[in-house]
Each structure stands twice: as C-alpha cells, then as structure tokens.
Design a protein around this motif. Structure first.
Motif, PDB file in Angstrom:
ATOM      1  N   VAL A  51     -10.594  37.296  45.524  1.00 21.93           N
ATOM      2  CA  VAL A  51     -10.285  37.333  44.092  1.00 21.93           C
ATOM      3  C   VAL A  51      -9.487  36.072  43.777  1.00 21.93           C
ATOM      4  O   VAL A  51      -8.390  35.881  44.318  1.00 21.93           O
ATOM      5  N   PRO A  52     -10.020  35.196  42.921  1.00 27.55           N
ATOM      6  CA  PRO A  52      -9.359  33.909  42.692  1.00 27.55           C
ATOM      7  C   PRO A  52      -7.907  34.028  42.234  1.00 27.55           C
ATOM      8  O   PRO A  52      -7.042  33.292  42.714  1.00 27.55           O
ATOM      9  N   ALA A  53      -7.615  34.931  41.318  1.00 29.71           N
ATOM     10  CA  ALA A  53      -6.236  35.053  40.822  1.00 29.71           C
ATOM     11  C   ALA A  53      -5.282  35.471  41.941  1.00 29.71           C
ATOM     12  O   ALA A  53      -4.161  34.957  42.040  1.00 29.71           O
ATOM     13  N   PHE A  54      -5.706  36.370  42.802  1.00 29.89           N
ATOM     14  CA  PHE A  54      -4.857  36.808  43.911  1.00 29.89           C
ATOM     15  C   PHE A  54      -4.669  35.692  44.927  1.00 29.89           C
ATOM     16  O   PHE A  54      -3.557  35.466  45.414  1.00 29.89           O
ATOM     17  N   ALA A  55      -5.747  34.983  45.240  1.00 28.00           N
ATOM     18  CA  ALA A  55      -5.670  33.898  46.227  1.00 28.00           C
ATOM     19  C   ALA A  55      -4.756  32.777  45.737  1.00 28.00           C
ATOM     20  O   ALA A  55      -3.902  32.284  46.486  1.00 28.00           O
ATOM     21  N   VAL A  56      -4.897  32.385  44.475  1.00 24.34           N
ATOM     22  CA  VAL A  56      -4.065  31.312  43.927  1.00 24.34           C
ATOM     23  C   VAL A  56      -2.609  31.766  43.830  1.00 24.34           C
ATOM     24  O   VAL A  56      -1.689  31.017  44.167  1.00 24.34           O
ATOM     25  N   GLY A  57      -2.397  33.001  43.409  1.00 19.98           N
ATOM     26  CA  GLY A  57      -1.037  33.531  43.329  1.00 19.98           C
ATOM     27  C   GLY A  57      -0.375  33.611  44.692  1.00 19.98           C
ATOM     28  O   GLY A  57       0.814  33.290  44.843  1.00 19.98           O
ATOM     29  N   THR A  58      -1.135  34.027  45.693  1.00 23.29           N
ATOM     30  CA  THR A  58      -0.605  34.106  47.050  1.00 23.29           C
ATOM     31  C   THR A  58      -0.269  32.723  47.585  1.00 23.29           C
ATOM     32  O   THR A  58       0.793  32.517  48.196  1.00 23.29           O
ATOM     33  N   LEU A  59      -1.142  31.762  47.355  1.00 23.31           N
ATOM     34  CA  LEU A  59      -0.884  30.389  47.796  1.00 23.31           C
ATOM     35  C   LEU A  59       0.327  29.803  47.080  1.00 23.31           C
ATOM     36  O   LEU A  59       1.180  29.164  47.708  1.00 23.31           O
ATOM     37  N   ALA A  60       0.435  30.044  45.773  1.00 17.34           N
ATOM     38  CA  ALA A  60       1.585  29.539  45.018  1.00 17.34           C
ATOM     39  C   ALA A  60       2.881  30.164  45.529  1.00 17.34           C
ATOM     40  O   ALA A  60       3.892  29.471  45.678  1.00 17.34           O
ATOM     41  N   ALA A  61       2.860  31.462  45.797  1.00 18.25           N
ATOM     42  CA  ALA A  61       4.060  32.133  46.318  1.00 18.25           C
ATOM     43  C   ALA A  61       4.429  31.587  47.692  1.00 18.25           C
ATOM     44  O   ALA A  61       5.616  31.388  47.986  1.00 18.25           O
ATOM     45  N   LEU A  62       3.434  31.335  48.528  1.00 20.14           N
ATOM     46  CA  LEU A  62       3.699  30.777  49.858  1.00 20.14           C
ATOM     47  C   LEU A  62       4.319  29.387  49.751  1.00 20.14           C
ATOM     48  O   LEU A  62       5.323  29.092  50.411  1.00 20.14           O
ATOM     49  N   LEU A  63       3.742  28.537  48.908  1.00 15.84           N
ATOM     50  CA  LEU A  63       4.273  27.180  48.757  1.00 15.84           C
ATOM     51  C   LEU A  63       5.680  27.196  48.171  1.00 15.84           C
ATOM     52  O   LEU A  63       6.554  26.438  48.612  1.00 15.84           O
ATOM     53  N   PHE A  64       5.908  28.062  47.192  1.00 18.32           N
ATOM     54  CA  PHE A  64       7.245  28.150  46.611  1.00 18.32           C
ATOM     55  C   PHE A  64       8.253  28.643  47.640  1.00 18.32           C
ATOM     56  O   PHE A  64       9.372  28.128  47.732  1.00 18.32           O
ATOM     57  N   THR A  65       7.869  29.629  48.435  1.00 13.73           N
ATOM     58  CA  THR A  65       8.770  30.176  49.444  1.00 13.73           C
ATOM     59  C   THR A  65       9.130  29.125  50.484  1.00 13.73           C
ATOM     60  O   THR A  65      10.300  28.996  50.874  1.00 13.73           O
ATOM     61  N   VAL A  66       8.145  28.361  50.925  1.00 13.29           N
ATOM     62  CA  VAL A  66       8.405  27.308  51.911  1.00 13.29           C
ATOM     63  C   VAL A  66       9.310  26.228  51.303  1.00 13.29           C
ATOM     64  O   VAL A  66      10.263  25.776  51.941  1.00 13.29           O
ATOM     65  N   ALA A  67       9.035  25.843  50.049  1.00  9.69           N
ATOM     66  CA  ALA A  67       9.865  24.828  49.394  1.00  9.69           C
ATOM     67  C   ALA A  67      11.293  25.325  49.199  1.00  9.69           C
ATOM     68  O   ALA A  67      12.261  24.588  49.416  1.00  9.69           O
ATOM     69  N   PHE A  68      11.446  26.588  48.814  1.00  8.67           N
ATOM     70  CA  PHE A  68      12.779  27.146  48.603  1.00  8.67           C
ATOM     71  C   PHE A  68      13.542  27.226  49.922  1.00  8.67           C
ATOM     72  O   PHE A  68      14.736  26.898  49.984  1.00  8.67           O
ATOM     73  N   ALA A  69      12.864  27.632  50.981  1.00  7.00           N
ATOM     74  CA  ALA A  69      13.515  27.703  52.292  1.00  7.00           C
ATOM     75  C   ALA A  69      13.937  26.314  52.763  1.00  7.00           C
ATOM     76  O   ALA A  69      15.028  26.146  53.325  1.00  7.00           O
ATOM     77  N   ALA A  70      13.092  25.306  52.514  1.00  8.31           N
ATOM     78  CA  ALA A  70      13.447  23.932  52.888  1.00  8.31           C
ATOM     79  C   ALA A  70      14.658  23.454  52.104  1.00  8.31           C
ATOM     80  O   ALA A  70      15.559  22.806  52.650  1.00  8.31           O
ATOM     81  N   MET A  71      14.707  23.782  50.805  1.00  7.84           N
ATOM     82  CA  MET A  71      15.838  23.397  49.985  1.00  7.84           C
ATOM     83  C   MET A  71      17.117  24.067  50.473  1.00  7.84           C
ATOM     84  O   MET A  71      18.164  23.423  50.586  1.00  7.84           O
ATOM     85  N   LEU A  72      17.040  25.351  50.788  1.00  9.19           N
ATOM     86  CA  LEU A  72      18.213  26.066  51.253  1.00  9.19           C
ATOM     87  C   LEU A  72      18.699  25.516  52.596  1.00  9.19           C
ATOM     88  O   LEU A  72      19.895  25.288  52.795  1.00  9.19           O
ATOM     89  N   LEU A  73      17.772  25.280  53.509  1.00  8.25           N
ATOM     90  CA  LEU A  73      18.145  24.734  54.812  1.00  8.25           C
ATOM     91  C   LEU A  73      18.771  23.357  54.690  1.00  8.25           C
ATOM     92  O   LEU A  73      19.811  23.075  55.295  1.00  8.25           O
TER      93      LEU A  73
END
Length: 137
Positions: free
Chosen positions: A34-56
């Motif tokens: 499902v395109p909306a789910f796949a894009v949302g999941t990818l966006a959440a993953l990228l945001f989570t990785v970026a946020f973790a990098a910022m926090l670290l």
C-alpha cells in the motif's frame, strides 16, 4: 561506523525474514504494497534515525566538546523532552484542520538537514580540531 551499519542491515534482514515466515508478524509485509503505508513507514524510519543522530550528537557535543558531566548534559537536554507533551496537546487539533500532510513535511524539512548533515559533521570537525589541553579530553 561500518560495524554498526552492518549490524543494522543484519537486524533488518532478520526482521524481514522473521516477518515473512511468522504466523502473526509485527508488520504484515503485504501492507508495504500500500503506497501510503510504505511511504509513511519510510518517512517515520528516516525521521527516527535523524532524531536519534541529533540526540546522540547533542550528548556527545555537550560531554566531549564542552566538557559537561553526565548530569549536566542530561539537564541541558531536558528542556526538549519536557516541551513535547505541551506541544503535542497544543498541536493535536492541527490534523483536523487539514494540515495533516503539511506539518510533518515542514517538521521533517526543518529537522533532517541538521541531524543528517550538520550535527554529525560539526561533531567530527570539533573532535578533529579540539586542542589536546581541553578539559573534555
């Protein structure tokens, strides 16, 4: 860095294979079609990785460049998490006003450049150029 990247790839592959073979997986893989789910999941993953990098990088910057203790670093970073509940309550109605797509995009655009490029690059430069007589050594 390469070891942690290899570990992440290994864990992602194991998660994918487990989800493909398990009777009740955490993420049902057909949902990713499902395109909306796949894009949302990818966006959440990228945001989570970026946020973790910022926090670290923020923690490492406070401790290794500015020479803060662990307690002082925690107190320096505490205002961010303390503001989250208030902002969540205050912005809860935004999604009902038709801004459900714009706000996450704006937030991601504001956070991602600093976390992906600025934060780690600044920290590495500071580590490379810090004088050896610094109290953070």
């Amino acid at each position: 860095m390469i070891g942690s990247l290899a570990g992440a790839v290994l864990m992602g592959t194991a998660f994918w294979l487990r989800s493909a073979r398990h009777a009740a997986p955490i993420v049902e893989l057909p949902l990713l079609r499902v395109p909306a789910f796949a894009v949302g999941t990818l966006a959440a993953l990228l945001f989570t990785v970026a946020f973790a990098a910022m926090l670290l990088t923020s923690v490492l910057w406070c401790q290794e460049v500015w020479g803060y203790s662990a307690i002082r670093t925690g107190l320096a970073i505490a205002p961010g998490p303390l503001v989250v509940p208030a902002l969540a309550v205050a912005s809860g109605g935004v999604s009902y006003d038709g801004w459900a797509r714009g706000v996450p995009r704006l937030w991601g655009a504001c956070c991602s450049p600093g976390a992906w490029g600025g934060g780690p690059v600044r920290w590495v430069r500071a580590r490379a150029t810090r004088p050896s007589s610094s109290p953070a050594c």
